[in-house]
Write an enzyme that holds these catalytic residues in place. Structure first.
Site, PDB file in Angstrom:
ATOM      1  N   ASP A 130     -10.117 -43.363 -53.365  1.00 26.23           N
ATOM      2  CA  ASP A 130     -11.019 -44.516 -53.464  1.00 26.23           C
ATOM      3  C   ASP A 130     -10.342 -45.833 -53.083  1.00 26.23           C
ATOM      4  O   ASP A 130      -9.199 -46.094 -53.439  1.00 26.23           O
ATOM      5  CB  ASP A 130     -11.577 -44.641 -54.880  1.00 26.23           C
ATOM      6  N   ASN A 164      -5.507 -46.072 -56.859  1.00 26.40           N
ATOM      7  CA  ASN A 164      -5.007 -46.969 -55.803  1.00 26.40           C
ATOM      8  C   ASN A 164      -4.142 -48.082 -56.386  1.00 26.40           C
ATOM      9  O   ASN A 164      -4.390 -49.264 -56.225  1.00 26.40           O
ATOM     10  CB  ASN A 164      -6.156 -47.540 -54.952  1.00 26.40           C
ATOM     11  N   HIS A 185     -10.669 -49.576 -61.853  1.00 25.88           N
ATOM     12  CA  HIS A 185      -9.339 -49.871 -61.303  1.00 25.88           C
ATOM     13  C   HIS A 185      -8.576 -50.680 -62.348  1.00 25.88           C
ATOM     14  O   HIS A 185      -8.991 -51.787 -62.679  1.00 25.88           O
ATOM     15  CB  HIS A 185      -9.471 -50.655 -59.996  1.00 25.88           C
ATOM     16  N   LEU A 186      -7.512 -50.097 -62.871  1.00 29.21           N
ATOM     17  CA  LEU A 186      -6.778 -50.781 -63.945  1.00 29.21           C
ATOM     18  C   LEU A 186      -5.470 -51.410 -63.451  1.00 29.21           C
ATOM     19  O   LEU A 186      -4.781 -52.087 -64.210  1.00 29.21           O
ATOM     20  CB  LEU A 186      -6.534 -49.829 -65.120  1.00 29.21           C
ATOM     21  N   ARG A 187      -5.137 -51.193 -62.186  1.00 33.21           N
ATOM     22  CA  ARG A 187      -4.075 -51.935 -61.475  1.00 33.21           C
ATOM     23  C   ARG A 187      -2.639 -51.689 -61.923  1.00 33.21           C
ATOM     24  O   ARG A 187      -1.719 -52.147 -61.258  1.00 33.21           O
ATOM     25  CB  ARG A 187      -4.345 -53.443 -61.534  1.00 33.21           C
ATOM     26  N   HIS A 214     -19.762 -44.918 -55.938  1.00 27.11           N
ATOM     27  CA  HIS A 214     -20.519 -46.158 -55.666  1.00 27.11           C
ATOM     28  C   HIS A 214     -21.542 -46.068 -54.520  1.00 27.11           C
ATOM     29  O   HIS A 214     -21.423 -46.751 -53.500  1.00 27.11           O
ATOM     30  CB  HIS A 214     -19.583 -47.346 -55.446  1.00 27.11           C
ATOM     31  N   ASN A 221     -16.965 -53.628 -51.926  1.00 27.00           N
ATOM     32  CA  ASN A 221     -17.009 -52.555 -50.931  1.00 27.00           C
ATOM     33  C   ASN A 221     -17.435 -51.262 -51.612  1.00 27.00           C
ATOM     34  O   ASN A 221     -16.742 -50.807 -52.509  1.00 27.00           O
ATOM     35  CB  ASN A 221     -15.618 -52.381 -50.297  1.00 27.00           C
ATOM     36  N   ASP A 254     -16.915 -49.346 -61.251  1.00 26.26           N
ATOM     37  CA  ASP A 254     -16.055 -49.782 -60.139  1.00 26.26           C
ATOM     38  C   ASP A 254     -15.388 -51.120 -60.481  1.00 26.26           C
ATOM     39  O   ASP A 254     -15.200 -51.981 -59.610  1.00 26.26           O
ATOM     40  CB  ASP A 254     -16.805 -49.867 -58.805  1.00 26.26           C
TER      41      ASP A 254
HETATM   42  O1  DOR Z   1     -14.912 -53.348 -54.047  1.00 24.26           O
HETATM   43  C1  DOR Z   1     -14.035 -52.498 -54.127  1.00 24.26           C
HETATM   44  N1  DOR Z   1     -12.855 -52.761 -54.738  1.00 24.26           N
HETATM   45  N2  DOR Z   1     -14.233 -51.295 -53.584  1.00 24.26           N
HETATM   46  C2  DOR Z   1     -13.266 -50.369 -53.506  1.00 24.26           C
HETATM   47  O2  DOR Z   1     -13.527 -49.303 -52.988  1.00 24.26           O
HETATM   48  C3  DOR Z   1     -11.902 -50.661 -54.006  1.00 24.26           C
HETATM   49  C4  DOR Z   1     -11.921 -51.719 -55.028  1.00 24.26           C
HETATM   50  C5  DOR Z   1     -10.573 -52.274 -55.358  1.00 24.26           C
HETATM   51  O3  DOR Z   1      -9.634 -51.502 -55.591  1.00 24.26           O
HETATM   52  O4  DOR Z   1     -10.423 -53.514 -55.411  1.00 24.26           O
HETATM   53 ZN    ZN Z   2     -13.448 -48.156 -56.689  1.00 29.16          ZN
END
Ligand code: DOR
Ligand code: ZN
Length: 430
Positions: free
Chosen positions: A152, A94, A62-64, A232, A278, A305
């Site tokens: 995801d 996401n 996840h690079l935000r 995951h 998660n 992840d």
């Molecule tokens: O721990 C997690 N963080 N699980 C996910 O599925 C999403 C991720 C996030 O985008 O922070």
């Molecule tokens: Zn993820």
């Protein structure tokens, strides 16, 4: 500019080789590999005592950017990636807005090109806006350069929609990466259900919240005649389902994250919110099942992840803190310590999980040191001992429970497209 990597232990599972020798890189590609390869004018990298392998490929980070650039940007995330030995990272969609159209995909490619470190491969959403209501324009996402689709962070709740997604994605040539979570069962749970959730008084998520969805999704893949990749994987129950599905000939692949086979539910005794992820950290038995699943091939890939969150967001009560931890800079060492040192995988086996297999799953022509291939290479010192310190973190976030931990094995050099990006542990400026 030519580069000659000398005296290396060359590990390339794509060709089934583990040999001593040299690698010559010319104009961004592998020009020669073997004991007799030499070039007296090339820049020399002496890799004596080190492992030279295809650059690592992270299928799940996840690079935000766009949306939460204070947590991470494409630039900072890709710097963290190369520091950890990754030459390619897949960016989960996401973000805000989510990556669900061609303009978003182009934006990501543009940012990655400017960063001049690791390669980025965008993942598009399964559903428009990640709303779980209508399927995204998969052909368009593919055309713009997505390698996979995923919602995801959230599951695709509707089985009908997931079936359609598998059918469309398969026609478009995209991999569906499924976040398996039955929210109606997991409820407000924040940790794995078992002895420790009772002792610690934290709301539990049963293992079945994951495995029921893994079962559904493998069945839907079979129904749709499509392939599916499970993100995951954390529980023994899920692994059993995947193992059986593979035996039946269902085209399912799976990944595990280093934190899931390194840390367990009991570690939550500290209530450290950096341990909130998660799916949640599971039991010692689940960890053993994960490692066995990696060893026997049920789990195909290791993915980070990597999920950056700010310190003030994590400084909340456990129930209210966001899920996720960063992982790009620690994945290789943690995997080496847990899997190679403990005898579950050898080095070629580990490189396979972190480079060869992710490339194969994504249909991405990297993860190889074959002559003529793009020169994406990592050099690893398997004996390097180091401490993971906050001040060295390249990510903009530092939500890792591993800070202060002694690590074994580390990256010394990274080459991306024939250009040295990391030299003796330091990132070179572009
Ligand atoms: O721990 C997690 N963080 N699980 C996910 O599925 C999403 C991720 C996030 O985008 O922070
Ligand atoms: Zn993820």
């Amino acid at each position: 500019m030519r580069i000659l990597i000398k005296n290396a232990r060359i590990v390339d599972p794509s060709q089934g080789i583990d040999i001593k020798g040299n690698i010559l890189i010319d104009r961004g590609r592998i020009a020669g590999i073997g004991e007799t390869v030499k070039d007296k004018d090339a820049e020399i990298i002496d890799a004596k005592g080190k492992i030279t392998a295809p650059g690592l490929v992270d299928m799940h980070a996840h690079l935000r950017e766009p949306g939460r650039e204070e947590q991470e940007t494409i630039e900072s995330g890709l710097r963290a990636a190369v520091a950890g030995g990754f030459t390619t990272v897949c960016a989960m969609p996401n973000t805000s807005p989510p990556c669900d159209c061609q303009a978003q995909v182009k934006f990501l490619y543009e940012k990655a090109r400017e960063a001049r470190t690791a390669n980025l491969l965008p993942i598009g959403t399964i559903t428009r806006g990640r709303q779980g209501k209508e399927i995204s324009e998969m052909l368009e996402l593919k055309e713009a350069g997505c390698v996979a689709v995923s919602d995801d962070g959230d599951p695709v709740e509707s089985s009908m929609l997931m079936r359609k997604a598998l059918e469309y994605a398969s026609m478009a040539g995209l991999v569906v990466i499924s976040h398996c979570e039955d929210r109606s069962l997991g409820g407000d749970g924040v940790m794995h259900e078992g002895y420790w959730s009772t002792v610690l008084g934290l709301a539990p998520v049963p293992a079945e919240a994951e495995s029921i969805m893994v079962d559904r999704d493998t069945q839907l893949a079979e129904l749709a005649g499509a392939s599916i990749h499970i993100a995951h994987v954390s529980t023994g129950k899920s692994i059993e389902i995947i193992r059986n599905a593979k035996k039946k000939g269902i085209r399912v692949t799976a990944e595990a994250a280093p934190h899931h086979f390194t840390l367990k539910d009991e570690d939550l005794r500290t209530y450290d919110t950096n341990l909130k992820v998660n799916p949640p950290l599971c039991s010692a038995e689940d960890i053993e099942a994960l490692k066995k699943g990696l060893k026997d091939g049920t789990i195909d890939a290791i993915a980070t992840d990597h999920a950056p969150h700010l310190e003030n967001e994590k400084e909340k009560e456990f129930d209210y803190a966001p899920s996720g931890m960063i992982g790009l800079e620690t994945a290789l060492s943690l995997s080496a310590m847990e899997l190679v040192e403990k005898g579950y995988l050898d080095w070629p086996g580990l490189i396979k999980k972190m480079s060869t297999n992710p490339c194969q799953i994504l249909g991405y022509e990297r993860g190889t040191l074959k002559q003529g291939a793009v020169a994406d290479i990592v050099i690893i010192d398997p004996e390097k001992e180091w401490v993971y310190e906050k001040k060295q973190i390249k990510s903009l976030s530092s939500n890792s429970p591993f800070i202060g931990r002694k690590m074994k094995a580390g990256v010394t050099d990274v080459i991306v497209g024939g250009r040295v990006v990391v030299r003796e542990g330091a990132i070179l400026d572009a």
